[in-house]
Write an enzyme that holds these catalytic residues in place. Structure first.
Site, PDB file in Angstrom:
ATOM      1  CG  ASN A 144      33.545  66.194  55.465  1.00 60.64           C
ATOM      2  OD1 ASN A 144      33.849  65.347  54.631  1.00 60.64           O
ATOM      3  ND2 ASN A 144      33.410  67.475  55.162  1.00 60.64           N
ATOM      4  CG  PHE A 174      52.741  67.434  38.057  1.00 61.55           C
ATOM      5  CD1 PHE A 174      53.356  67.996  39.178  1.00 61.55           C
ATOM      6  CD2 PHE A 174      52.803  68.139  36.874  1.00 61.55           C
ATOM      7  CE1 PHE A 174      54.022  69.222  39.107  1.00 61.55           C
ATOM      8  CE2 PHE A 174      53.474  69.359  36.786  1.00 61.55           C
ATOM      9  CZ  PHE A 174      54.082  69.903  37.910  1.00 61.55           C
ATOM     10  CE  LYS A 201      44.112  71.406  46.593  1.00 63.31           C
ATOM     11  NZ  LYS A 201      44.392  70.404  47.618  1.00 63.31           N
ATOM     12  CB  SER A 219      47.206  71.052  42.721  1.00 65.79           C
ATOM     13  OG  SER A 219      46.900  70.775  41.385  1.00 65.79           O
ATOM     14  CE1 TYR A 240      41.933  71.112  43.696  1.00 70.33           C
ATOM     15  CE2 TYR A 240      43.256  71.191  41.697  1.00 70.33           C
ATOM     16  CZ  TYR A 240      43.016  70.683  42.963  1.00 70.33           C
ATOM     17  OH  TYR A 240      43.886  69.766  43.490  1.00 70.33           O
TER      18      TYR A 240
END
Ligand code: UFG
Length: 327
Positions: A32, A169, A145, A117, A141
């Site tokens: 986007n 990582f 994930k 992550s 965050y």
């Protein structure tokens, strides 16, 4: 058959797109452009300016382009921001992934490689993290994930969707050509910030926390070259395309570097001085995150090929070339 890369105009996505094109694989990008850069998308890829929340449009792209596999990067990824605006992260990362899965179901696409992550582990207290450890994110965050990984699992039995979640990582470095690299605005990641300080684009680097239980008191991270990450995605795609099982794996180099070591390595490679200011801890930062990546090696043969000096040299080369671009 082609691969749809969501967020393919972003940092890691643009490196994967270029690598897949180099490998002769047909690539389609949906981005986007809220954070991505159109000019970073390899010209051999077909580009759609599309938001993954637009389910009908994304399903139509999948049908038109004969997509059989998706690599899903499109997400917000700033740890600090996620601590003050969790709503933004849950809506975009979790909500966006749900929309993407619905598009896959509508278009009959079964394979997805997901950009997870190390942040899913949180502060485990272990020096080296293996996939069997408990998952307790310390920031919003990381929680998004983890929720996205869990969601993928539940779409397996009813819809036949197979996934590989790559828990990477700290992505670092840039393409060896110097043509694409890390271009966040504002930049929050350590290596580009230290390089900006070395270039004189910022006055100093602030070390967030010098009282961690680590050898020099600063946080330790496992940095992995963005071109090694691209290879990991390709191997994960091959695994799914040959009928491999769904799996979550770590992707890292297995070596930890403290913030102070990174600053010293930038000084050494660039020959420039970097001003340092010691400051408070940043909310949500675990002390040590280092990967045990043996599972990725066992399952699809992943091994890092580039070391921390390669990452800093390539990042330096890229930033030198693009200096001032974000101003
Ligand atoms: N740091 C500083 N000063 C800065 C910037 C960072 O001291 O100006 C420190 C941080 O506190 C941290 C380390 O440098 O200890 C690395 O910070 P980054 O922001 O570069 O990376 P993070 O480890 O916070 O997060 C990154 C990605 C996440 C991912 C995580 C996994 O941004 O998406 O790696 O380890 F989840």
């Amino acid at each position: 058959m082609s691969v749809l890369v969501t967020g393919g105009a972003g940092y890691i996505g643009s490196h994967l797109v270029r690598y897949l094109a180099d490998c002769g694989i047909s690539v389609v990008v949906a981005d986007n452009l809220v954070l991505g850069h159109r000019e970073c998308v390899d010209s051999r890829a077909k580009f759609y300016e599309a938001d993954i929340c637009n389910k009908e449009a994304v399903a139509e792209i999948m049908r038109m382009e004969s997509v059989d596999s998706v690599v899903h990067f499109a997400a917000y990824s700033q740890v600090a921001e996620s601590m003050v605006k969790p709503e933004k992260y849950f809506a975009n990362n979790v909500g966006g992934t749900l929309c993407l899965l619905e598009s896959m179901i509508a278009a009959g696409v079964k394979n997805i490689v997901f950009s997870s992550s190390a942040a899913v582990y949180g502060d485990s207290g272990d020096e080296v993290l293996s996939e069997e450890l408990p998952l307790n994110p310390t920031n919003a965050y990381g929680e998004t994930k983890l929720m996205m990984e869990k969601m993928l699992k539940w779409f397996g039995a009813p819809h036949g969707i197979k996934y590989v979640a790559l828990r990477y990582f700290n992505a670092a470095g840039a393409h060896h050509s110097g043509e694409i690299g890390e271009l966040h605005d504002p930049e929050t990641h350590l290596i580009p910030i230290v390089i900006q300080a070395a270039l004189g684009e910022r006055k100093e680097i602030r070390i967030f926390g010098t009282d961690y239980p680590t050898p020099d008191g600063t946080c330790v991270r496992d940095y992995v070259h963005v071109e090694d990450l691209a290879v990991a995605h390709r191997l994960a795609l091959d695994h799914l395309r040959r009928g491999g099982e769904s799996v979550s794996v770590n992707i890292g180099g297995g070596s930890g570097y403290s913030v102070r070591t990174i600053i010293d390595t930038v000084r050494k490679i660039t020959g420039r001085e970097v001003q340092v200011v010691e400051s408070e801890r940043r909310s949500g930062d675990p002390a040590v995150l280092v990967a045990d990546s043996r599972k990725a090696e066992e399952i699809f043969g992943f091994k890092v090929r580039r070391d921390i000096e390669d990452m800093i040299r390539d990042a330096w080369n890229f930033h030198n070339r693009h200096s001032g671009r974000n101003k």
